[in-house]
Design a protein around this motif. Structure first.
Motif, mmCIF file in Angstrom:
data_model
loop_
_atom_site.group_PDB
_atom_site.id
_atom_site.type_symbol
_atom_site.label_atom_id
_atom_site.label_comp_id
_atom_site.label_asym_id
_atom_site.label_seq_id
_atom_site.Cartn_x
_atom_site.Cartn_y
_atom_site.Cartn_z
ATOM 1 N N LEU A 463 0.838 -1.205 0.000
ATOM 2 C CA LEU A 463 0.000 0.000 0.000
ATOM 3 C C LEU A 463 0.876 1.260 0.000
ATOM 4 O O LEU A 463 0.566 2.231 -0.704
ATOM 5 N N SER A 464 1.963 1.248 0.745
ATOM 6 C CA SER A 464 2.853 2.413 0.804
ATOM 7 C C SER A 464 3.470 2.706 -0.565
ATOM 8 O O SER A 464 3.550 3.863 -0.993
ATOM 9 N N LYS A 465 3.905 1.654 -1.263
ATOM 10 C CA LYS A 465 4.491 1.859 -2.588
ATOM 11 C C LYS A 465 3.448 2.374 -3.572
ATOM 12 O O LYS A 465 3.746 3.212 -4.433
ATOM 13 N N GLU A 466 2.222 1.864 -3.475
ATOM 14 C CA GLU A 466 1.160 2.335 -4.372
ATOM 15 C C GLU A 466 0.885 3.820 -4.137
ATOM 16 O O GLU A 466 0.685 4.580 -5.093
ATOM 17 N N LEU A 467 0.890 4.246 -2.894
ATOM 18 C CA LEU A 467 0.657 5.659 -2.599
ATOM 19 C C LEU A 467 1.803 6.528 -3.117
ATOM 20 O O LEU A 467 1.572 7.629 -3.625
ATOM 21 N N CYS A 468 3.029 6.033 -3.020
ATOM 22 C CA CYS A 468 4.173 6.795 -3.555
ATOM 23 C C CYS A 468 4.077 6.904 -5.071
ATOM 24 O O CYS A 468 4.314 7.975 -5.646
ATOM 25 N N ASP A 469 3.747 5.807 -5.737
ATOM 26 C CA ASP A 469 3.623 5.832 -7.200
ATOM 27 C C ASP A 469 2.540 6.806 -7.636
ATOM 28 O O ASP A 469 2.667 7.469 -8.674
ATOM 29 N N ALA A 470 1.477 6.899 -6.864
ATOM 30 C CA ALA A 470 0.386 7.813 -7.214
ATOM 31 C C ALA A 470 0.818 9.268 -7.132
ATOM 32 O O ALA A 470 0.190 10.141 -7.738
ATOM 33 N N ASN A 471 1.893 9.544 -6.396
ATOM 34 C CA ASN A 471 2.397 10.908 -6.245
ATOM 35 C C ASN A 471 3.677 11.144 -7.043
ATOM 36 O O ASN A 471 4.389 12.121 -6.815
ATOM 37 N N GLU A 472 3.993 10.241 -7.973
ATOM 38 C CA GLU A 472 5.230 10.308 -8.760
ATOM 39 C C GLU A 472 6.455 10.325 -7.848
ATOM 40 O O GLU A 472 7.490 10.913 -8.166
ATOM 41 N N ALA A 473 6.309 9.673 -6.705
ATOM 42 C CA ALA A 473 7.435 9.461 -5.799
ATOM 43 C C ALA A 473 7.868 8.003 -5.927
ATOM 44 O O ALA A 473 7.253 7.220 -6.661
ATOM 45 N N SER A 474 8.917 7.640 -5.220
ATOM 46 C CA SER A 474 9.387 6.249 -5.272
ATOM 47 C C SER A 474 9.691 5.776 -3.859
ATOM 48 O O SER A 474 10.097 6.564 -2.990
ATOM 49 N N LEU A 475 9.492 4.486 -3.632
ATOM 50 C CA LEU A 475 9.805 3.841 -2.357
ATOM 51 C C LEU A 475 10.672 2.630 -2.656
ATOM 52 O O LEU A 475 10.277 1.748 -3.429
#
Length: 499
Positions: A463-475
Motif C-alpha cells: 500500500l505504501s508503494k502504491e501511494l508513492c507511485d500515485a504521487n510520482e514518488a518512489s519507495l
C-alpha cells in the motif's frame, strides 16, 4: 555626350541651350534626391513620388521640344515614367500621372504643329503616345495589384506556417512523452523537454549521444524490426522508462523517432483501473465476509467467557479471536486500497513537516519510542500529498519500531532527510535497528501478502508503494553500509508539481 559634340545631330537640334540647361538641372535634382534618400534612409510617400515623376515628365518634355518631336524618340521615355507610376502609385495617382504625361505629349505635338516642324504627323504621334501612356498606366497598375495580392497571400501563408510550426513546437515541448530524433549514426538531432526530464538531464546540457543502453536497444530494433516496447532505468534516476522506436522514413536506416514514457505513470493508470474493479469487488466481499466473521468472533468471545470451558478450549478461543482480527485487518487493508482517493499534491517544507510528523507520531503511541531525526540540508522543498505521505511514513515507522524491539527490546529508529545523489530529488530515509531483510526476500518485498511476520498481512509495504507511485514518488529498500534496514522515499521536487 551632348557637350562633347557626339549627339548634336540627334539631341537638342532645335534648341541646344534649352536641352543643355534642362539636362543639367534635371541631373542636379536627381543627384540631390539620391543623396537625401541615401543619407536619411528616407521612404518617400506616394505624393512625393508623384512630384518626382512629374518633374521627370517635365524634363523629358522639355528635352523632346528642344530636340524636335518629329525627329526625336525621347517622348517614349514617358512610357517608362508612367509605368513606374503605375507600379508604385495607387490607381488614382497613376492615372493622374498618365494624364500629365499625355497632356505634355499633346502640348509638344501642338508645338510642332504650330511651328510646322512636324505638322499633322507630330500631332497624331502625340495623341497615339497619350493613349499608349494611359494603357501603360492601367496595365502596370493591374500587374502591381496582382503582385501585391500575391505578396500579401504569400505573407499570410508564411505567417500561418510559422504559427503552425510554433504551435507544433509548443505541443511537442509540453508533452509528457519524451521525443528524440536520432540519425543513422546515433547522433541526437532533436529532443523535447520531457526527454531531458526523463533522462535526468538539464535542458541546458546538450545530449551529445544516446545513453549506451538505449543505443543498444536501437541497434537491436534496427536489426530485428520488432516493435515491442522495452524498459530502461537511467543511472542518475530511480525512474523506469518505457522506450519505443519508429522510423521517420520508409527506409529503416534513416532517422529514427524515439519515444520515452514514464513506466510508473503508465502503471499508475493501469493500477487505477484495477483498483476501480477491485473496489466494486471488495464492496460485495466485505458484506459477505464481515458478517459471518463478526459472528464467529462474537461466538468465540462468548465461549471464552463461559465458566464450564476447559483451559485447552480457552486456547482455541484465543486462536479464533486472533485470526478473526487478522482476517478483519486484511479486509480493512484491501478496502483501503479500493477507497483510495486521487493524490492532491502540493509543495511544502519537508524539514518542517518531518519534525511535526515525528512529534505527532510519538504522542499517538501508547509505548515509549526513541526516534532520532537528522537533516542533511538546511532547507528542503518537496511535492506530495501530505495526507498520503503521513500514511506511508506511519506504516514504515510502525514496522521499523516493531522489528527494532524484536531484536533489541527497544523501540528505536532514525529518520533522515536530504537530496538523493542519483536523481537530485528530496528524500526521507527510515532506518531501523532490526535484523534486516533477508536477500531472498528483497525481490518480493513490496508484493501484496508478502510478509515474514506471523501476525502481519503483507499489505503495508504494498500500500505504501502504491501511494508513492500515485504521487510520482518512489519507495525502495536500500540497506545502509553497516547493514541496517533503510527504506527511502524519493519525493517529487518543488518544480515538478503534479498536474
Amino acid at each position: 555626350m551632348f557637350h562633347g559634340g557626339i549627339t548634336t545631330q540627334t539631341l537638342g537640334i532645335v534648341s541646344p541651350d534649352l536641352f543643355s540647361y534642362t539636362c543639367l538641372i534635371y541631373t542636379a535634382i536627381g543627384v540631390m534626391t539620391l543623396l537625401s534618400l541615401w543619407q536619411k534612409n528616407f521612404q518617400p510617400s506616394e505624393q512625393q513620388l508623384l512630384a518626382q515623376l512629374t518633374i521627370d515628365i517635365a524634363a523629358i518634355s522639355l528635352m523632346v521640344v528642344s530636340s524636335g518631336s518629329a525627329t526625336s524618340s525621347l517622348g517614349y521615355l514617358l512610357i517608362i515614367t508612367v509605368a513606374y507610376g503605375g507600379t508604385f502609385l495607387n490607381q488614382q495617382l497613376s492615372l493622374l500621372l498618365a494624364a500629365f504625361a499625355s497632356l505634355a505629349a499633346i502640348m509638344v505635338g501642338l508645338t510642332d504643329a504650330l511651328s510646322k516642324s512636324g505638322g499633322e504627323q507630330g500631332l497624331f504621334s502625340a495623341g497615339a503616345l497619350g493613349v499608349l501612356l494611359f494603357l501603360t498606366a492601367l496595365l502596370f497598375r493591374y500587374l502591381a495589384q496582382k503582385l501585391q495580392s500575391s505578396q500579401t497571400e504569400a505573407a499570410q501563408q508564411a505567417a500561418v506556417a510559422q504559427h503552425l510550426q510554433s504551435l507544433t513546437q509548443q505541443i511537442v515541448e509540453r508533452m509528457n512523452t519524451g521525443i528524440m530524433v536520432i540519425d543513422p549514426v546515433g547522433r541526437l538531432l532533436l529532443a523535447n523537454n520531457a526527454a531531458y526530464r526523463l533522462l535526468s538531464r538539464s535542458p541546458h546540457e546538450p545530449l551529445e549521444n544516446l545513453p549506451e543502453k538505449i543505443f543498444d536497444m536501437l541497434n537491436a530494433w534496427r536489426q530485428s524490426g520488432a516493435h515491442k516496447q522495452q524498459l530502461f532505468k537511467p543511472e542518475a534516476s530511480s525512474k523506469e522508462i518505457r522506450v519505443s522506436f519508429a522510423a521517420l522514413k520508409t527506409d529503416i536506416e534513416g532517422d529514427t523517432l524515439v519515444f520515452l514514457e514514464d513506466n510508473r505513470q503508465l502503471m499508475q493508470q493501469a493500477q487505477q483501473i484495477k483498483l476501480a474493479s477491485l473496489g466494486r469487488l471488495t464492496a460485495s466481499i466485505a458484506h459477505e465476509v464481515r458478517n459471518p466473521l463478526g459472528a464467529i468472533s462474537h461466538a468465540g468471545q462468548l465461549l471464552a467467557e463461559s465458566a464450564d470451558i476447559s483451559q485447552a478450549d480457552r486456547q482455541l478461543t484465543s486462536i479464533i479471536a486472533r485470526h478473526s482480527a487478522r482476517v478483519n485487518n486484511i479486509i480493512e487493508n484491501v478496502l483501503e486500497l479500493s477507497r483510495r482517493k486521487p493524490a492532491k499534491a502540493h509543495t511544502f517544507d519537508l524539514i518542517e513537516w518531518t519534525e511535526s510528523f515525528v512529534e505527532e507520531f510519538q504522542h499517538s503511541r501508547l509505548d515509549t519510542s526513541d526516534i532520532q531525526v537528522r537533516h542533511h540540508e538546511s532547507s528542503l522543498m518537496a511535492t506530495m500529498d501530505t495526507t498520503q505521505l503521513h500514511q506511508v511514513l506511519s506504516n514504515l515507522c510502525d514496522n521499523g519500531l516493531r522489528y527494532s524491539k524484536l531484536k533489541n527490546e527497544i523501540s528505536a529508529l532514525r529518520i533522515e532527510t536530504g537530496i538523493d545523489d542519483r536523481s537530485g530529488l528530496p528524500y526521507i530515509d527510515v532506518i531501523d535497528f532490526g535484523e534486516g531483510v533477508e536477500p531472498e526476500q528483497i525481490q518480493g518485498l513490496f508484493e501484496p501478502f508478502s510478509t515474514s511476520s506471523p501476525t502481519g498481512t503483507g499489505l503495508g509495504l504494498y500500500l505504501s508503494k502504491e501511494l508513492c507511485d500515485a504521487n510520482e514518488a518512489s519507495l525502495e529498500y536500500k540497506p545502509t553500509d553497516d547493514g541496517k534496514s533503510c527504506f527511502r522515499i524519493c519525493l517529487a521536487h518543488d518544480q515538478r508539481v503534479l498536474n
